[in-house]
Design a protein around this motif. Structure first.
Motif, PDB file in Angstrom:
ATOM      1  N   TYR A  31       0.828  -1.205   0.000  1.00 37.83           N
ATOM      2  CA  TYR A  31       0.000   0.000   0.000  1.00 37.83           C
ATOM      3  C   TYR A  31       0.865   1.259   0.000  1.00 37.83           C
ATOM      4  CZ  TYR A  31      -4.254  -2.683   0.899  1.00 37.83           C
ATOM      5  OH  TYR A  31      -5.311  -3.537   0.801  1.00 37.83           O
ATOM      6  N   ARG A  32       1.994   1.213   0.751  1.00 33.81           N
ATOM      7  CA  ARG A  32       2.886   2.376   0.791  1.00 33.81           C
ATOM      8  C   ARG A  32       3.509   2.630  -0.577  1.00 33.81           C
ATOM      9  NH1 ARG A  32       6.034   1.284   6.567  1.00 33.81           N
ATOM     10  NH2 ARG A  32       4.284   2.009   7.916  1.00 33.81           N
ATOM     11  N   GLU A  33       3.965   1.560  -1.221  1.00 34.79           N
ATOM     12  CA  GLU A  33       4.544   1.713  -2.551  1.00 34.79           C
ATOM     13  C   GLU A  33       3.504   2.260  -3.519  1.00 34.79           C
ATOM     14  OE1 GLU A  33       5.953  -2.106  -3.542  1.00 34.79           O
ATOM     15  OE2 GLU A  33       7.707  -2.043  -2.167  1.00 34.79           O
ATOM     16  N   GLU A  34       2.309   1.777  -3.398  1.00 31.60           N
ATOM     17  CA  GLU A  34       1.232   2.229  -4.279  1.00 31.60           C
ATOM     18  C   GLU A  34       0.919   3.694  -4.016  1.00 31.60           C
ATOM     19  OE1 GLU A  34      -1.620   1.778  -7.294  1.00 31.60           O
ATOM     20  OE2 GLU A  34      -0.001   0.466  -6.617  1.00 31.60           O
ATOM     21  N   THR A  35       0.964   4.085  -2.739  1.00 34.62           N
ATOM     22  CA  THR A  35       0.680   5.488  -2.398  1.00 34.62           C
ATOM     23  C   THR A  35       1.757   6.408  -2.979  1.00 34.62           C
ATOM     24  OG1 THR A  35      -0.412   4.784  -0.375  1.00 34.62           O
ATOM     25  CG2 THR A  35       0.291   7.070  -0.491  1.00 34.62           C
ATOM     26  N   THR A  36       3.030   5.963  -2.874  1.00 35.97           N
ATOM     27  CA  THR A  36       4.150   6.775  -3.414  1.00 35.97           C
ATOM     28  C   THR A  36       3.994   6.935  -4.917  1.00 35.97           C
ATOM     29  OG1 THR A  36       5.594   5.974  -1.649  1.00 35.97           O
ATOM     30  CG2 THR A  36       6.659   6.938  -3.595  1.00 35.97           C
ATOM     31  N   ARG A  37       3.636   5.831  -5.598  1.00 36.59           N
ATOM     32  CA  ARG A  37       3.481   5.887  -7.054  1.00 36.59           C
ATOM     33  C   ARG A  37       2.333   6.840  -7.444  1.00 36.59           C
ATOM     34  NH1 ARG A  37       0.293   3.767 -10.564  1.00 36.59           N
ATOM     35  NH2 ARG A  37      -0.785   2.547  -8.960  1.00 36.59           N
ATOM     36  N   ILE A  38       1.258   6.764  -6.711  1.00 33.57           N
ATOM     37  CA  ILE A  38       0.109   7.617  -7.052  1.00 33.57           C
ATOM     38  C   ILE A  38       0.435   9.080  -6.835  1.00 33.57           C
ATOM     39  CG2 ILE A  38      -2.256   8.189  -6.302  1.00 33.57           C
ATOM     40  CD1 ILE A  38      -2.674   5.230  -5.770  1.00 33.57           C
ATOM     41  N   ARG A  39       1.201   9.368  -5.767  1.00 35.64           N
ATOM     42  CA  ARG A  39       1.583  10.764  -5.546  1.00 35.64           C
ATOM     43  C   ARG A  39       2.463  11.297  -6.674  1.00 35.64           C
ATOM     44  NH1 ARG A  39       2.965  10.514   0.961  1.00 35.64           N
ATOM     45  NH2 ARG A  39       0.738  10.578   1.651  1.00 35.64           N
ATOM     46  N   GLN A  40       3.385  10.429  -7.184  1.00 33.57           N
ATOM     47  CA  GLN A  40       4.228  10.857  -8.310  1.00 33.57           C
ATOM     48  C   GLN A  40       3.373  11.136  -9.541  1.00 33.57           C
ATOM     49  OE1 GLN A  40       7.133   7.754  -8.811  1.00 33.57           O
ATOM     50  NE2 GLN A  40       8.335   8.346  -6.966  1.00 33.57           N
ATOM     51  N   GLU A  41       2.395  10.299  -9.768  1.00 29.33           N
ATOM     52  CA  GLU A  41       1.508  10.506 -10.931  1.00 29.33           C
ATOM     53  C   GLU A  41       0.738  11.818 -10.791  1.00 29.33           C
ATOM     54  OE1 GLU A  41      -1.072   7.241 -11.469  1.00 29.33           O
ATOM     55  OE2 GLU A  41       0.515   5.828 -12.055  1.00 29.33           O
ATOM     56  N   ILE A  42       0.332  12.091  -9.581  1.00 29.14           N
ATOM     57  CA  ILE A  42      -0.408  13.344  -9.360  1.00 29.14           C
ATOM     58  C   ILE A  42       0.492  14.536  -9.653  1.00 29.14           C
ATOM     59  CG2 ILE A  42      -1.517  14.768  -7.584  1.00 29.14           C
ATOM     60  CD1 ILE A  42      -2.495  12.173  -6.299  1.00 29.14           C
ATOM     61  N   GLN A  43       1.768  14.424  -9.215  1.00 25.69           N
ATOM     62  CA  GLN A  43       2.706  15.513  -9.424  1.00 25.69           C
ATOM     63  C   GLN A  43       2.977  15.708 -10.903  1.00 25.69           C
ATOM     64  OE1 GLN A  43       3.750  17.547  -7.087  1.00 25.69           O
ATOM     65  NE2 GLN A  43       4.889  18.794  -8.564  1.00 25.69           N
ATOM     66  N   GLU A  44       3.090  14.572 -11.617  1.00 24.63           N
ATOM     67  CA  GLU A  44       3.348  14.667 -13.061  1.00 24.63           C
ATOM     68  C   GLU A  44       2.135  15.278 -13.782  1.00 24.63           C
ATOM     69  OE1 GLU A  44       4.284  10.813 -14.400  1.00 24.63           O
ATOM     70  OE2 GLU A  44       6.290  10.739 -13.453  1.00 24.63           O
ATOM     71  N   LEU A  45       0.988  14.905 -13.350  1.00 29.19           N
ATOM     72  CA  LEU A  45      -0.207  15.464 -13.999  1.00 29.19           C
ATOM     73  C   LEU A  45      -0.315  16.964 -13.771  1.00 29.19           C
ATOM     74  CD1 LEU A  45      -2.883  12.723 -13.152  1.00 29.19           C
ATOM     75  CD2 LEU A  45      -1.884  13.230 -15.378  1.00 29.19           C
ATOM     76  N   LYS A  46       0.161  17.406 -12.604  1.00 26.22           N
ATOM     77  CA  LYS A  46       0.091  18.836 -12.324  1.00 26.22           C
ATOM     78  C   LYS A  46       1.186  19.602 -13.060  1.00 26.22           C
ATOM     79  CE  LYS A  46      -1.962  18.527  -7.718  1.00 26.22           C
ATOM     80  NZ  LYS A  46      -1.771  18.811  -6.273  1.00 26.22           N
ATOM     81  N   ALA A  47       2.408  18.992 -13.271  1.00 27.30           N
ATOM     82  CA  ALA A  47       3.558  19.745 -13.788  1.00 27.30           C
ATOM     83  C   ALA A  47       3.874  19.416 -15.224  1.00 27.30           C
ATOM     84  CB  ALA A  47       4.798  19.488 -12.907  1.00 27.30           C
ATOM     85  N   SER A  48       3.605  18.237 -15.705  1.00 32.39           N
ATOM     86  CA  SER A  48       4.036  17.807 -17.040  1.00 32.39           C
ATOM     87  C   SER A  48       2.812  17.619 -17.928  1.00 32.39           C
ATOM     88  CB  SER A  48       4.806  16.480 -16.943  1.00 32.39           C
ATOM     89  OG  SER A  48       5.902  16.603 -16.064  1.00 32.39           O
ATOM     90  N   PRO A  49       3.009  17.821 -19.228  1.00 35.41           N
ATOM     91  CA  PRO A  49       1.891  17.584 -20.173  1.00 35.41           C
ATOM     92  C   PRO A  49       1.587  16.078 -20.289  1.00 35.41           C
ATOM     93  CG  PRO A  49       3.897  18.093 -21.363  1.00 35.41           C
ATOM     94  CD  PRO A  49       4.243  18.312 -19.942  1.00 35.41           C
ATOM     95  N   LYS A  50       0.306  15.768 -20.644  1.00 35.86           N
ATOM     96  CA  LYS A  50      -0.140  14.388 -20.797  1.00 35.86           C
ATOM     97  C   LYS A  50      -0.346  14.117 -22.272  1.00 35.86           C
ATOM     98  CE  LYS A  50      -1.766  10.401 -19.373  1.00 35.86           C
ATOM     99  NZ  LYS A  50      -0.950   9.396 -18.704  1.00 35.86           N
ATOM    100  N   ILE A  51       0.345  13.079 -22.702  1.00 33.75           N
ATOM    101  CA  ILE A  51       0.258  12.717 -24.122  1.00 33.75           C
ATOM    102  C   ILE A  51      -0.757  11.578 -24.252  1.00 33.75           C
ATOM    103  CG2 ILE A  51       1.519  11.839 -26.116  1.00 33.75           C
ATOM    104  CD1 ILE A  51       4.063  13.071 -24.890  1.00 33.75           C
ATOM    105  N   PHE A  52      -1.713  11.795 -25.116  1.00 33.27           N
ATOM    106  CA  PHE A  52      -2.728  10.746 -25.349  1.00 33.27           C
ATOM    107  C   PHE A  52      -2.379   9.999 -26.617  1.00 33.27           C
ATOM    108  CE2 PHE A  52      -4.830  14.222 -23.073  1.00 33.27           C
ATOM    109  CZ  PHE A  52      -5.290  13.527 -21.965  1.00 33.27           C
ATOM    110  N   GLN A  53      -2.042   8.730 -26.454  1.00 32.86           N
ATOM    111  CA  GLN A  53      -1.631   7.913 -27.594  1.00 32.86           C
ATOM    112  C   GLN A  53      -2.582   6.733 -27.830  1.00 32.86           C
ATOM    113  OE1 GLN A  53       2.396   6.828 -26.605  1.00 32.86           O
ATOM    114  NE2 GLN A  53       3.257   8.785 -27.270  1.00 32.86           N
ATOM    115  N   LYS A  54      -3.729   6.778 -27.249  1.00 38.15           N
ATOM    116  CA  LYS A  54      -4.697   5.690 -27.450  1.00 38.15           C
ATOM    117  C   LYS A  54      -5.216   5.722 -28.871  1.00 38.15           C
ATOM    118  CE  LYS A  54      -5.448   3.623 -23.403  1.00 38.15           C
ATOM    119  NZ  LYS A  54      -5.535   2.173 -23.212  1.00 38.15           N
TER     120      LYS A  54
END
Length: 886
Positions: free
Chosen positions: A741-764
């Protein structure tokens, strides 16, 4: 009406009305010889002479019409038959105005047929020729036949004038003089009366009737209101002299007798001097004498006549007179009563009772009964009572008295004749009263006959069972009755019959409660559906006959599965009683099997408690256990085995029903823990199941076994080791889960930070809903899912949520809201509990809203129990909200 039309030697006809004012008119030039006035018409026929010589003329006068002040003469014709002159001797006219007959002294009779008032419609012919003068004529109408009686001085004849050829009948070879014949009224059947010197004869149109011997030479015969009026004198004179020597007899005394032929007595007799004629008019009889006097004879009223006869004790004559005068029944009854009283006072009791019998229906019977009771004349009283019954006028008291008379006289033949009528419609007495009297007098056979033939079933059975004690006949009689009556009588007399003839009574009850048909010989409706009584209502009859009761109940349970529940309840109780009192092991085993079989028949599902009570009362343990099991009363089964220290059965019960009631294992552990005996084997078995099902916390198991001094640590060592190992494994799994759960929480926080600071590329390249290649326009979400715009609009619930991630996101949001609500609910509950004066009401209110309901974790086994801790409470809250979200 006119009194009479006297013959006048000057040719006049005189009228004498009731006022006695004499009037007249000139009818003939010389003289009037004969007149005939019709009764139903105002028509007068006359015979007279207009010229000297023998040339009589007949004239018909209409008295209602006038011709110059005189009556209208409607017809005139000569009366001489043929060419020889002769004198008219008599004249008569039929009331229908179609016949007129004239008699002559030369023995001829002419008949005028047709309308006598008109020449055109009338025909005259000679009907009779003879050698003797005609002295009397009379018409007699019988139906459509008209007869003419012709009497001469030497014979009597009759003619049928309504047909052809006028057939003649010679009735007698002696006749009578003038005025000595008459026609009677219907009371004497319209007979022709001929008064001879020796006898008075009565004739029918075809034969001679009765004759009466009245002495004296007859001068006049007349009929008046049922009476025969005869004027006679003692000196014998030939009838022929009437035509020649009448004047020589004028000074003789004449006797007027009035005879009542019907009642055979002389109503009146008197002596007159030289009677000219006897006339009837205005309801009286008038006697005209040659001295110019008219004597009126008025008939006394019936009551006066009867009183005169009563004074002379001529009751028989009074009775005949009353009948002839058509006296009503009340008047006749009064005469009969007086006659009876007269005979009774004379000591003629037999004759008196015959007269009293004729008063039945009018005279109060008690008047007669009292007389013969006082005189102790039982035979006469019996005769009177018999007639009273035959006329259906007897009441219950009369029936009682008559039967008592028979029994006092010991007259069995009369008694049987009285009661044995051919049909019920001929019964003239109250049957029930007769049965009571006969039964009281000991005439049981006669009472039974009445009861059986008149369907008084209750009396028949009462006599058979209470008096004669003939139980077999009574039972057979019940078997012949219709269903309703057979049912009611078996309820009433069933116990008596069962006591004396149990087998036959049981057999009848079996038929009555299954398919009852009356046992009548020769019945043709045996295939018709029978009737069926409620078998449960007849169980009390077998109170003292258990063997017959068992046979009856078993028969009903076999042939009629839908019998009332009371049948099966009673049968179970009876089998249990027999089982409890039986000493023979083999028989006891058989009874045991029968009782168990009955319990397993499924007839006690709705009366489980009653069957259980019966088994407990008779200590039928196998039945008790079976019923416990059928009622899912596993606790009671467990307690039963515990009370009897049946350890293996305790374990067996837990194994069989532990899935349905897990608390059984806990009770078993507590039970074995309290035992001071060595129960290590059974404790180990229980602990094994508790461990497998996770039924109890280890600490609780240790506390439970601490009550047993014989239970050592070795008993629960394996259990504790296994529990500790499982706890260790659970701790390792929890630590691994925490790290993940801790590892998952750390990963989710990084994703949140990336979503706030970096552009999201949609390749679907494919739509997340339809898996087709993406085409513009399209919709993209930061979670990485892309959709066709039309697919998104079709499946999305809101424009801001991804349809694919929405379910998971909603679960998380529900958990968060639930935690916040739970925290608020806990604080609110604590606050109300502190501030309320009635803490129990607050807790009850929260219980009612389901706040404290027990929840089961999905990660635990279904029957596992949670340790009451704060962490468990939070887990339950989370689970509750997560399940609502799904």
């Amino acid at each position: 009406r006119l009194l009479d039309y006297p013959v006048d030697m000057e040719g006049q006809i005189w009228f004498l009305p009731r006022s006695l004012q004499l009037t007249g008119f000139q009818a003939y030039k010389l003289r009037v010889t004969h007149l005939y006035q019709l009764k139903q018409h105002n028509i007068l026929a006359s015979v007279g002479e207009d010229e000297e010589g023998i040339n009589p003329l007949v004239k018909i006068w209409n008295l209602e019409k006038r011709d110059g002040g005189n009556p209208l003469c409607t017809r005139i014709f000569p009366a001489i038959p043929g060419t020889e002159p002769t004198v008219v001797s008599c004249l008569t006219v039929h009331e229908n105005l179609n016949f007129m007959a004239i008699g002559f002294t030369d023995g001829s009779v002419t008949l005028n047929k047709g309308d006598i008032t008109r020449d055109r419609h009338s025909k005259t012919q000679i009907l009779h020729k003879g050698n003797y003068p005609v002295t009397g004529l009379a018409f007699r109408q019988a139906g459509k036949t008209t007869h003419l009686f012709v009497v001469t001085t030497e014979n009597v004849q009759s003619y049928i004038v309504s047909g052809k050829d006028y057939p003649r009948v010679e009735l007698d070879t002696h006749g009578c003089g003038l005025h000595c014949s008459a026609l009677s009224d219907p009371s004497q059947d319209l007979q022709f009366i001929v008064a001879g010197d020796e006898c008075v004869y009565l004739y029918q149109p075809d034969e001679r009737g009765p004759c009466f011997a009245f002495e004296g030479h007859k001068l006049i015969a007349h009929w008046f209101r049922g009476y025969l009026v005869i004027v006679s004198r003692d000196r014998k004179v030939s009838p022929k002299s009437e035509f020649t020597s009448r004047d020589s007899q004028s000074s003789d005394k004449q006797i007027l007798n009035i005879y009542d032929l019907c009642n055979k007595f002389i109503a009146y007799s008197a002596v007159f001097e030289d009677i000219v004629d006897v006339l009837a008019e205005w309801g009286s009889l008038y006697v005209l004498t040659r001295d110019g006097r008219v004597h009126a004879l008025q008939e006394k009223d019936t009551q006066t006549k009867l009183e005169m006869l009563f004074k002379k004790n001529l009751f028989e004559m009074a009775i005949n007179l009353a009948k002839s005068q058509h006296l009503d029944s009340d008047g006749l009854a009064q005469i009969f009563m007086q006659y009876g009283d007269h005979l009774y006072s004379k000591g003629n009791h037999d004759g008196a009772v015959q007269q009293y019998i004729r008063t039945i229906g009018k005279l109060e019977p008690s008047y007669v009964i009292r007389k013969f009771l006082d005189a102790q004349r039982i035979h006469n009283l019996t005769a009177y009572l018999q007639t009273l019954h035959r006329q259906s006028l007897a009441n219950a008291d009369h029936t009682t008295l008559l039967l008592n008379c028979y029994t006092k006289l010991k007259d069995s033949s009369k008694l049987e004749e009285f009661i044995k009528t051919k049909s019920e419609t001929e019964v003239h007495f109250d049957v029930e009263t007769a049965i009571k009297v006969l039964r009281q007098a000991g005439y049981y056979s006669h009472a039974l006959y009445l009861a059986e033939n008149h369907a008084h079933h209750e009396w028949y059975l009462k006599i058979q069972l209470e008096d004669i004690k003939n139980y077999q006949e009574a039972l057979q009689y019940i078997g012949k009755l219709p269903f309703e009556q057979a049912e009611s009588n078996m309820k009433r007399y069933g116990k008596i019959l069962m006591h004396h003839i149990p087998e036959q009574t049981t057999q009848l009850l079996k038929g009555l409660c299954t398919d009852y048909r009356p046992s009548l010989e020769g019945r043709g409706d045996r295939e018709a559906p029978g009737c069926r009584a409620s078998s449960e209502e007849f169980i009390p009859i077998f109170a003292n006959n258990p063997r017959e009761l068992k046979a009856f109940l078993e028969h009903m349970s076999e042939v009629q599965p839908d019998s009332p529940q009371g049948i099966y309840d009673t049968l179970l109780e009876l089998r249990l009683q027999n089982w409890a009192h039986e000493k023979d092991p083999q028989v006891k085993e058989k009874l045991h099997a029968e009782a168990i079989s009955l319990l397993k028949s499924g007839r006690f599902c709705n009366v489980f408690d009653k069957a259980l009570v019966l088994c407990q009362m008779h200590d039928f343990q196998d039945g008790v256990l079976y019923l416990y099991e059928q009622g899912k009363l596993f606790q009671q089964i467990m307690h039963y085995h515990m009370q009897h220290e049946q350890y293996r059965q305790v374990i067996a019960v837990c194994e069989r029903h532990g899935e349905q009631d897990p608390s059984l294992w806990e009770q078993a552990l507590s039970y074995f823990a309290r035992k001071e005996e060595d129960c290590k084997e059974y404790v180990a078995a229980v602990l094994k199941h508790i461990e497998n099902k996770n039924l109890m916390p280890p600490l609780l198991v240790v506390q439970t076994l601490a009550h047993n001094s014989t239970a050592t640590l070795s008993v629960i060592r394996d259990y504790l080791v296994q529990k500790l190992q499982k706890q260790s494994q659970q701790i390792a799994q929890d630590e691994l889960r925490v790290r993940r759960y801790r590892e998952e929480t750390t990963r989710i926080r990084q994703e949140i930070q990336e979503l706030k600071a970096s552009p999201k590329i949609f390749q679907k390249t494919k739509c997340s809903i339809c898996n087709s290649a993406l085409e513009l326009p399209s919709v993209h979400f930061l979670c990485g899912h892309s959709f066709h715009q039309h697919c998104f609009e079709s499946y999305s619930e809101s424009d801001a949520d991804c349809p694919t991630c929405l379910p998971e996101n909603r679960k998380v949001m529900d958990m968060i809201r639930a935690q916040e609500q739970k925290r608020d609910l806990h604080d609110q509950f604590q606050h109300q509990l502190k501030c309320s004066n009635d803490s129990f009401s607050v807790i009850a209110d929260y219980f009612g809203r389901g706040v404290f309901n027990k929840l089961t974790l999905l990660t635990d086994p279904p029957t596992a129990r949670l340790t009451p801790s704060l962490e468990a409470g939070l887990q339950r809250d989370l689970l509750m909200h997560s399940r609502r979200g799904t």
